[in-house]
Write a protein that holds these residues in place. Structure first.
Motif, PDB file in Angstrom:
ATOM      1  N   PHE A 129       0.819  -1.208   0.000  1.00 17.91           N
ATOM      2  CA  PHE A 129       0.000   0.000   0.000  1.00 17.91           C
ATOM      3  C   PHE A 129       0.863   1.273   0.000  1.00 17.91           C
ATOM      4  O   PHE A 129       0.431   2.313  -0.488  1.00 17.91           O
ATOM      5  CB  PHE A 129      -0.957  -0.036   1.187  1.00 17.91           C
ATOM      6  CG  PHE A 129      -1.922  -1.184   1.105  1.00 17.91           C
ATOM      7  CD1 PHE A 129      -3.077  -1.089   0.355  1.00 17.91           C
ATOM      8  CD2 PHE A 129      -1.633  -2.394   1.731  1.00 17.91           C
ATOM      9  CE1 PHE A 129      -3.950  -2.163   0.247  1.00 17.91           C
ATOM     10  CE2 PHE A 129      -2.493  -3.482   1.624  1.00 17.91           C
ATOM     11  CZ  PHE A 129      -3.658  -3.354   0.878  1.00 17.91           C
ATOM     12  N   VAL A 130       2.067   1.165   0.532  1.00 17.60           N
ATOM     13  CA  VAL A 130       3.007   2.293   0.437  1.00 17.60           C
ATOM     14  C   VAL A 130       3.393   2.510  -1.027  1.00 17.60           C
ATOM     15  O   VAL A 130       3.381   3.643  -1.534  1.00 17.60           O
ATOM     16  CB  VAL A 130       4.269   2.036   1.293  1.00 17.60           C
ATOM     17  CG1 VAL A 130       5.300   3.142   1.052  1.00 17.60           C
ATOM     18  CG2 VAL A 130       3.905   1.965   2.766  1.00 17.60           C
ATOM     19  N   ILE A 131       3.738   1.431  -1.703  1.00 15.17           N
ATOM     20  CA  ILE A 131       4.077   1.507  -3.133  1.00 15.17           C
ATOM     21  C   ILE A 131       2.892   2.039  -3.931  1.00 15.17           C
ATOM     22  O   ILE A 131       3.048   2.870  -4.836  1.00 15.17           O
ATOM     23  CB  ILE A 131       4.506   0.124  -3.658  1.00 15.17           C
ATOM     24  CG1 ILE A 131       5.798  -0.332  -2.974  1.00 15.17           C
ATOM     25  CG2 ILE A 131       4.694   0.150  -5.180  1.00 15.17           C
ATOM     26  CD1 ILE A 131       6.182  -1.765  -3.276  1.00 15.17           C
ATOM     27  N   PHE A 132       1.707   1.569  -3.588  1.00 15.66           N
ATOM     28  CA  PHE A 132       0.494   2.010  -4.255  1.00 15.66           C
ATOM     29  C   PHE A 132       0.306   3.520  -4.108  1.00 15.66           C
ATOM     30  O   PHE A 132      -0.007   4.233  -5.066  1.00 15.66           O
ATOM     31  CB  PHE A 132      -0.708   1.259  -3.659  1.00 15.66           C
ATOM     32  CG  PHE A 132      -1.973   1.366  -4.466  1.00 15.66           C
ATOM     33  CD1 PHE A 132      -1.960   1.801  -5.786  1.00 15.66           C
ATOM     34  CD2 PHE A 132      -3.187   1.000  -3.905  1.00 15.66           C
ATOM     35  CE1 PHE A 132      -3.132   1.876  -6.532  1.00 15.66           C
ATOM     36  CE2 PHE A 132      -4.367   1.078  -4.633  1.00 15.66           C
ATOM     37  CZ  PHE A 132      -4.338   1.523  -5.944  1.00 15.66           C
TER      38      PHE A 132
ATOM     39  N   LEU B  10      -0.877   8.498  -8.519  1.00 13.62           N
ATOM     40  CA  LEU B  10      -1.090   9.677  -9.369  1.00 13.62           C
ATOM     41  C   LEU B  10      -0.862   9.331 -10.842  1.00 13.62           C
ATOM     42  O   LEU B  10      -1.592   9.817 -11.720  1.00 13.62           O
ATOM     43  CB  LEU B  10      -0.159  10.817  -8.952  1.00 13.62           C
ATOM     44  CG  LEU B  10      -0.170  12.052  -9.874  1.00 13.62           C
ATOM     45  CD1 LEU B  10      -1.557  12.703  -9.893  1.00 13.62           C
ATOM     46  CD2 LEU B  10       0.888  13.068  -9.428  1.00 13.62           C
ATOM     47  N   LEU B  11       0.129   8.487 -11.114  1.00 12.79           N
ATOM     48  CA  LEU B  11       0.424   8.113 -12.501  1.00 12.79           C
ATOM     49  C   LEU B  11      -0.760   7.381 -13.122  1.00 12.79           C
ATOM     50  O   LEU B  11      -1.122   7.615 -14.274  1.00 12.79           O
ATOM     51  CB  LEU B  11       1.669   7.225 -12.559  1.00 12.79           C
ATOM     52  CG  LEU B  11       2.955   7.815 -11.950  1.00 12.79           C
ATOM     53  CD1 LEU B  11       4.107   6.824 -12.088  1.00 12.79           C
ATOM     54  CD2 LEU B  11       3.304   9.137 -12.605  1.00 12.79           C
ATOM     55  N   TYR B  12      -1.365   6.488 -12.336  1.00  7.67           N
ATOM     56  CA  TYR B  12      -2.542   5.769 -12.827  1.00  7.67           C
ATOM     57  C   TYR B  12      -3.670   6.746 -13.156  1.00  7.67           C
ATOM     58  O   TYR B  12      -4.303   6.651 -14.216  1.00  7.67           O
ATOM     59  CB  TYR B  12      -3.034   4.771 -11.780  1.00  7.67           C
ATOM     60  CG  TYR B  12      -4.453   4.319 -12.052  1.00  7.67           C
ATOM     61  CD1 TYR B  12      -4.713   3.279 -12.940  1.00  7.67           C
ATOM     62  CD2 TYR B  12      -5.539   4.957 -11.445  1.00  7.67           C
ATOM     63  CE1 TYR B  12      -6.008   2.887 -13.233  1.00  7.67           C
ATOM     64  CE2 TYR B  12      -6.838   4.562 -11.719  1.00  7.67           C
ATOM     65  CZ  TYR B  12      -7.067   3.532 -12.613  1.00  7.67           C
ATOM     66  OH  TYR B  12      -8.354   3.170 -12.890  1.00  7.67           O
TER      67      TYR B  12
ATOM     68  N   PHE C   9       5.338  -6.896 -17.671  1.00  7.52           N
ATOM     69  CA  PHE C   9       5.650  -6.361 -16.337  1.00  7.52           C
ATOM     70  C   PHE C   9       5.158  -7.310 -15.247  1.00  7.52           C
ATOM     71  O   PHE C   9       5.885  -7.650 -14.308  1.00  7.52           O
ATOM     72  CB  PHE C   9       4.991  -4.984 -16.198  1.00  7.52           C
ATOM     73  CG  PHE C   9       5.250  -4.301 -14.884  1.00  7.52           C
ATOM     74  CD1 PHE C   9       6.478  -3.715 -14.625  1.00  7.52           C
ATOM     75  CD2 PHE C   9       4.255  -4.240 -13.923  1.00  7.52           C
ATOM     76  CE1 PHE C   9       6.711  -3.076 -13.411  1.00  7.52           C
ATOM     77  CE2 PHE C   9       4.475  -3.607 -12.715  1.00  7.52           C
ATOM     78  CZ  PHE C   9       5.704  -3.020 -12.458  1.00  7.52           C
ATOM     79  N   THR C  10       3.908  -7.764 -15.374  1.00  6.10           N
ATOM     80  CA  THR C  10       3.317  -8.635 -14.357  1.00  6.10           C
ATOM     81  C   THR C  10       4.036  -9.973 -14.265  1.00  6.10           C
ATOM     82  O   THR C  10       4.400 -10.431 -13.167  1.00  6.10           O
ATOM     83  CB  THR C  10       1.821  -8.881 -14.665  1.00  6.10           C
ATOM     84  OG1 THR C  10       1.118  -7.633 -14.631  1.00  6.10           O
ATOM     85  CG2 THR C  10       1.210  -9.840 -13.661  1.00  6.10           C
TER      86      THR C  10
ATOM     87  N   ALA D 221      -0.126  -5.774  -9.082  1.00  4.34           N
ATOM     88  CA  ALA D 221      -1.549  -5.420  -9.069  1.00  4.34           C
ATOM     89  C   ALA D 221      -1.777  -3.933  -8.803  1.00  4.34           C
ATOM     90  O   ALA D 221      -2.773  -3.359  -9.257  1.00  4.34           O
ATOM     91  CB  ALA D 221      -2.284  -6.250  -8.011  1.00  4.34           C
ATOM     92  N   VAL D 222      -0.838  -3.288  -8.086  1.00  5.12           N
ATOM     93  CA  VAL D 222      -1.038  -1.868  -7.744  1.00  5.12           C
ATOM     94  C   VAL D 222      -0.127  -0.921  -8.522  1.00  5.12           C
ATOM     95  O   VAL D 222      -0.170   0.295  -8.306  1.00  5.12           O
ATOM     96  CB  VAL D 222      -0.843  -1.642  -6.226  1.00  5.12           C
ATOM     97  CG1 VAL D 222      -1.876  -2.416  -5.428  1.00  5.12           C
ATOM     98  CG2 VAL D 222       0.575  -2.014  -5.788  1.00  5.12           C
ATOM     99  N   THR D 223       0.712  -1.460  -9.409  1.00  7.06           N
ATOM    100  CA  THR D 223       1.641  -0.574 -10.124  1.00  7.06           C
ATOM    101  C   THR D 223       1.595  -0.676 -11.641  1.00  7.06           C
ATOM    102  O   THR D 223       1.972   0.268 -12.340  1.00  7.06           O
ATOM    103  CB  THR D 223       3.101  -0.842  -9.692  1.00  7.06           C
ATOM    104  OG1 THR D 223       3.422  -2.220  -9.935  1.00  7.06           O
ATOM    105  CG2 THR D 223       3.299  -0.523  -8.220  1.00  7.06           C
ATOM    106  N   PHE D 224       1.133  -1.828 -12.201  1.00  3.57           N
ATOM    107  CA  PHE D 224       1.306  -2.022 -13.640  1.00  3.57           C
ATOM    108  C   PHE D 224       0.541  -0.992 -14.461  1.00  3.57           C
ATOM    109  O   PHE D 224       0.990  -0.579 -15.535  1.00  3.57           O
ATOM    110  CB  PHE D 224       0.912  -3.451 -14.046  1.00  3.57           C
ATOM    111  CG  PHE D 224      -0.543  -3.668 -14.311  1.00  3.57           C
ATOM    112  CD1 PHE D 224      -1.045  -3.556 -15.591  1.00  3.57           C
ATOM    113  CD2 PHE D 224      -1.415  -3.978 -13.273  1.00  3.57           C
ATOM    114  CE1 PHE D 224      -2.394  -3.758 -15.853  1.00  3.57           C
ATOM    115  CE2 PHE D 224      -2.759  -4.188 -13.524  1.00  3.57           C
ATOM    116  CZ  PHE D 224      -3.247  -4.072 -14.815  1.00  3.57           C
TER     117      PHE D 224
END
Length: 391
Positions: free
Chosen positions: A136-139, A144-146, A179-180, A196-199
């Protein structure tokens, strides 16, 4: 007999000439690529992390849907609707885009702070363990990029640049699966959760590159001052989008969480596997509806023409659904073997229920998109809540 054949030929000819079918044909290329990359991704992920891991990733995906909707302010459907309506008026477009960017940036910043500050609590609530707080920190760092990527794609959709929309989605699908798979191969479950939270966030750079030279992708279209009237227009769509974001994923999280806690994580994985298959064929419908149907309904002002468009869409969609869903049910064992591992075979008994529910869901979307296109706020919220409670 000859009369029946003639009527069948006439029907097929009308269907093939329908605009929505033309868009289906165009977006089917994108959807086919997305489904193929999804097949690879699901197969590899399921093989490595098993049913229990798939269930855990499903929990995270549902929460990510909620967070991503809030990060964009829930205004993406509004962006598509108003750009489609005012795309010939550059002054109005500048107002729409400038306010959309400000709303997106502010909402993303709020979401990022909440995710980073409360990461352990959110992990315990969503994943039933505080050990996944780092996800969740990475998320929070990348959300913002998403949101910006989704905003740009909504603008492309509003301009009805169907081909560009398809090309962007194809590129995103291919890069997304690479990526995944790479993260899952290196870090197994940890990689699946991070992916799941970055791709979708890394896709912003792909989208920007593919939109280079586009007339509206210019700073002058994003420099207007905040406009309360425009923000008010977007607010109606935010309420509709966030209602969906809060109801459907939360209901799925509660159902999956109950199965994990009261029955078993493995059976929760079977249920999640059925949801993955459902999402794959629903992509064909949702993509075409978003690309053609929403902008089309938004630009129609005559009631008779609007009624004709809806009836015409039903005449095209219903036969296609009946044929497609029948084939999926007949091939259900092959589909499970293709997408998953033998551990997922018991999920075959879920197909009939899932397909029946999805048939009526898609039929209802033809009316739901009318509510979105015409900003029918109260009706949309009421029906969305009723639908979610009945799940």
């Amino acid at each position: 007999m000859a009369g029946l054949v003639g009527k069948a030929k006439s029907f097929i000819s009308r269907v093939l000439k329908a605009d929505i079918v033309k868009v289906f044909s165009l977006t089917s290329i994108s959807t086919l690529v997305k489904m193929c990359t999804g097949l690879v991704s699901v197969k590899i992920v399921a093989s490595i992390i098993g049913p229990a891991g798939v269930a855990l990733v499903g929990q995270l995906n549902n929460f990510a849907m909620i967070a991503m909707s809030f990060s964009s302010g829930g205004i993406n459907s509004g962006i598509t609707k108003y750009i489609a309506e005012y795309r010939e008026d550059n002054s109005m477009v500048a107002q729409l885009l400038s306010n959309a960017l400000r709303i997106t940036a502010i909402c993303s910043a709020i979401c990022a702070v909440v995710l980073i500050v409360f990461h352990r609590y959110i992990s315990q609530l969503v994943m039933l363990s505080a050990d996944y707080g780092y996800v969740f920190v990475i998320f929070g760092i990348t959300i913002l990029l998403y949101a910006l990527n989704n905003m740009l794609i909504s603008i492309v959709n509003g301009y009805k640049e169907f081909r560009r929309f398809v090309y962007i989605n194809i590129a995103n699908s291919i890069i997304g699966v690479i990526f995944t798979v790479a993260l899952v191969m290196f870090w197994q479950l940890k990689g699946a959760l991070i992916s799941a939270v970055t791709f979708q966030s890394i896709m912003l750079f792909v989208t920007l590159w593919m939109l280079r030279g586009t007339p509206w992708l210019d700073l002058k279209f994003f420099k207007e001052k905040f406009n309360r009237v425009i923000a008010g227009k977007y607010f109606r769509y935010a309420l509709m989008t966030l209602t969906t974001a809060l109801t459907v994923p939360i209901v799925q999280m509660l159902l999956r969480g109950y199965v994990i806690a009261e029955i078993s994580p493995i059976e929760a994985g079977w249920w999640e596997g059925m949801q993955r298959i459902s999402n794959m064929y629903l992509m064909v419908i949702t993509t075409s509806f978003s690309v053609y149907y929403l902008p089309r309904l938004s630009e129609i002002t005559d009631v008779k023409e609007l009624r004709h468009e809806i009836i015409k869409s039903y005449k095209v969609i219903v036969p296609i659904l009946l044929l497609g869903f029948s084939l999926i049910y007949i091939m259900r064992f092959f589909v499970i073997k293709l997408l998953f591992t033998p551990d997922f075979m018991p999920m075959s008994h879920l197909f009939a229920w899932q397909l029946a529910g999805d048939f009526f869901k898609i039929c209802s979307w033809l009316i739901a998109y009318l509510m979105v296109a015409k900003a029918m706020l109260k009706m949309f919220i009421i029906t969305e809540i009723i639908f979610s409670v009945n799940r």
